[in-house]
Write a protein that holds these residues in place. Structure first.
Motif, PDB file in Angstrom:
ATOM      1  N   ALA A 198       0.812  -1.216   0.000  1.00 37.41           N
ATOM      2  CA  ALA A 198       0.000   0.000   0.000  1.00 37.41           C
ATOM      3  C   ALA A 198       0.845   1.266   0.000  1.00 37.41           C
ATOM      4  O   ALA A 198       0.355   2.335  -0.379  1.00 37.41           O
ATOM      5  N   TYR A 235      -2.588   3.576  -9.908  1.00 38.59           N
ATOM      6  CA  TYR A 235      -3.608   4.621  -9.800  1.00 38.59           C
ATOM      7  C   TYR A 235      -3.123   5.718  -8.874  1.00 38.59           C
ATOM      8  O   TYR A 235      -2.627   5.463  -7.778  1.00 38.59           O
ATOM      9  N   ASP A 236      -3.258   6.961  -9.319  1.00 34.30           N
ATOM     10  CA  ASP A 236      -2.843   8.127  -8.541  1.00 34.30           C
ATOM     11  C   ASP A 236      -4.083   8.750  -7.905  1.00 34.30           C
ATOM     12  O   ASP A 236      -4.911   9.348  -8.609  1.00 34.30           O
ATOM     13  N   PRO A 237      -4.266   8.601  -6.577  1.00 37.08           N
ATOM     14  CA  PRO A 237      -5.493   9.131  -5.960  1.00 37.08           C
ATOM     15  C   PRO A 237      -5.555  10.653  -5.954  1.00 37.08           C
ATOM     16  O   PRO A 237      -6.646  11.223  -5.884  1.00 37.08           O
ATOM     17  N   SER A 238      -4.410  11.341  -6.029  1.00 37.02           N
ATOM     18  CA  SER A 238      -4.440  12.807  -5.997  1.00 37.02           C
ATOM     19  C   SER A 238      -4.996  13.377  -7.297  1.00 37.02           C
ATOM     20  O   SER A 238      -5.776  14.332  -7.291  1.00 37.02           O
ATOM     21  N   THR A 239      -4.570  12.831  -8.429  1.00 31.11           N
ATOM     22  CA  THR A 239      -5.052  13.319  -9.726  1.00 31.11           C
ATOM     23  C   THR A 239      -6.169  12.454 -10.309  1.00 31.11           C
ATOM     24  O   THR A 239      -6.752  12.811 -11.330  1.00 31.11           O
ATOM     25  N   LYS A 240      -6.451  11.322  -9.637  1.00 34.27           N
ATOM     26  CA  LYS A 240      -7.481  10.386 -10.089  1.00 34.27           C
ATOM     27  C   LYS A 240      -7.248   9.925 -11.512  1.00 34.27           C
ATOM     28  O   LYS A 240      -8.161   9.868 -12.352  1.00 34.27           O
ATOM     29  N   THR A 241      -5.994   9.609 -11.798  1.00 36.37           N
ATOM     30  CA  THR A 241      -5.620   9.116 -13.127  1.00 36.37           C
ATOM     31  C   THR A 241      -4.744   7.878 -12.967  1.00 36.37           C
ATOM     32  O   THR A 241      -4.196   7.619 -11.892  1.00 36.37           O
ATOM     33  N   THR A 242      -4.619   7.147 -14.053  1.00 34.50           N
ATOM     34  CA  THR A 242      -3.732   5.975 -14.040  1.00 34.50           C
ATOM     35  C   THR A 242      -2.311   6.404 -14.342  1.00 34.50           C
ATOM     36  O   THR A 242      -2.067   7.447 -14.960  1.00 34.50           O
ATOM     37  N   ARG A 243      -1.378   5.582 -13.913  1.00 33.54           N
ATOM     38  CA  ARG A 243       0.030   5.887 -14.123  1.00 33.54           C
ATOM     39  C   ARG A 243       0.814   4.581 -14.205  1.00 33.54           C
ATOM     40  O   ARG A 243       0.279   3.517 -13.949  1.00 33.54           O
TER      41      ARG A 243
END
Length: 294
Positions: free
Chosen positions: A71, A77-85
């Motif tokens: 964790a 997944y980037d929770p700050s920008t809500k995008t995949t990485r």
């Protein structure tokens, strides 16, 4: 006369020792550490008690450590920008470690189940099991049922019936599936009366009328065995159980024959993937309640 659908397949090579045990047995499945499978005969003898491997429970400590570390790493997944990485290499390696831990637990469980179900299919001609709604047993309850749901998942109750389905085809035995609402645990194997207020916490069955005291799982296995004996002998039972005379509930004193819910007799599950043989040709037939296969 009731009929039951049976799948008939080509004969396969059967070991010489097949069917040398008791002809009819009942198998009660559970989640207790010492009683994953309890095998009993219609006359009340307990033949075997297979302990549960509890492989998933044993792996919980390692899984918690791996998942806590997992964790904190960079995932997909980037929770700050809500995008995949792009996930980090350490995240990918940790994901593989978690997967290997789960695979090891499943392999240990599968090994125990394969040994137990193969021995049952080889030693006995008629095997009676319950039809359990395994997924429904874990569908509700939330945190209150967390421990029970983990135990149900660790026991893999649905796999037992699935394995017995195709192994009885391999070795020429018959699998009888008791109806989902057949009260195998609530029926008294001595007098045949039903105990409606039996809870899951009651691990010992105490007869309210006859006063008999018996292990809950053994009582259920005996009732299942007697149900199979009734189905395969036309309701005349061949066992030598010491049950008393018929009670006022209208039965013959043989506990499992009091409420014989819809019972399916199957000889195989030909659609299952297996390595035993690959020339199974399904031919649908019927079998009467006397248990004679087509």
């Amino acid at each position: 006369m009731a009929h039951f659908q049976v799948l008939v397949h080509r004969a396969v090579e059967v070991p010489a020792h097949v069917g040398l045990g008791d002809p009819v047995v009942g198998v009660d499945v559970g989640v207790k550490a010492d009683a994953l499978l309890v095998v009993a005969t219609p006359d009340g003898r307990e033949l075997e008690r297979v302990p549960a491997p509890k492989s998933l429970t044993a792996a919980q400590g390692r899984l918690r450590a791996l998942q806590r570390r997992h964790a904190r790493q960079v995932g997909p997944y980037d929770p700050s920008t809500k995008t995949t990485r792009q996930p980090s290499k350490r995240w990918v390696r940790q994901q593989r470690r978690i997967g290997r831990t789960h695979a090891h637990a499943a392999a240990v469980r599968r090994h125990v189940l394969h040994k137990a179900t193969t021995a049952l299919a080889q030693r006995h001609r008629v095997i009676v099991v319950e039809t359990l709604n395994a997924s429904g047993m874990r569908s509700a309850g939330g945190a209150r049922k967390k421990g029970l749901n983990l135990a149900l998942a660790d026991a893999a109750l649905a796999q037992i019936r699935r394995m017995l389905g195709y192994k009885t085809c391999w070795y020429g035995s018959v699998l009888v599936e008791a109806g989902r609402f057949f009260p195998s645990s609530k029926l008294c194997s001595w007098c045949g009366r039903r105990k409606p207020n039996l809870t899951l916490a009651d691990r010992t069955y105490v007869g309210e009328h006859c006063g008999v005291t018996v292990d809950r799982d053994r009582n259920a296995a005996i009732n299942l065995a007697r149900l199979g004996e009734t189905q395969c002998t036309g309701g005349t039972g061949t066992g030598t159980g010491s049950s008393p005379a018929a009670t006022d509930s209208g039965g013959d004193g043989r506990g499992a024959t009091q409420e014989s819910a819809t019972t399916r007799v199957v000889n195989a599950a030909g659609c299952e993937a297996s390595t035993r043989h690959d020339d199974t040709v399904g031919q649908t037939g019927t079998v009467s309640s006397e248990g004679e296969a087509a």
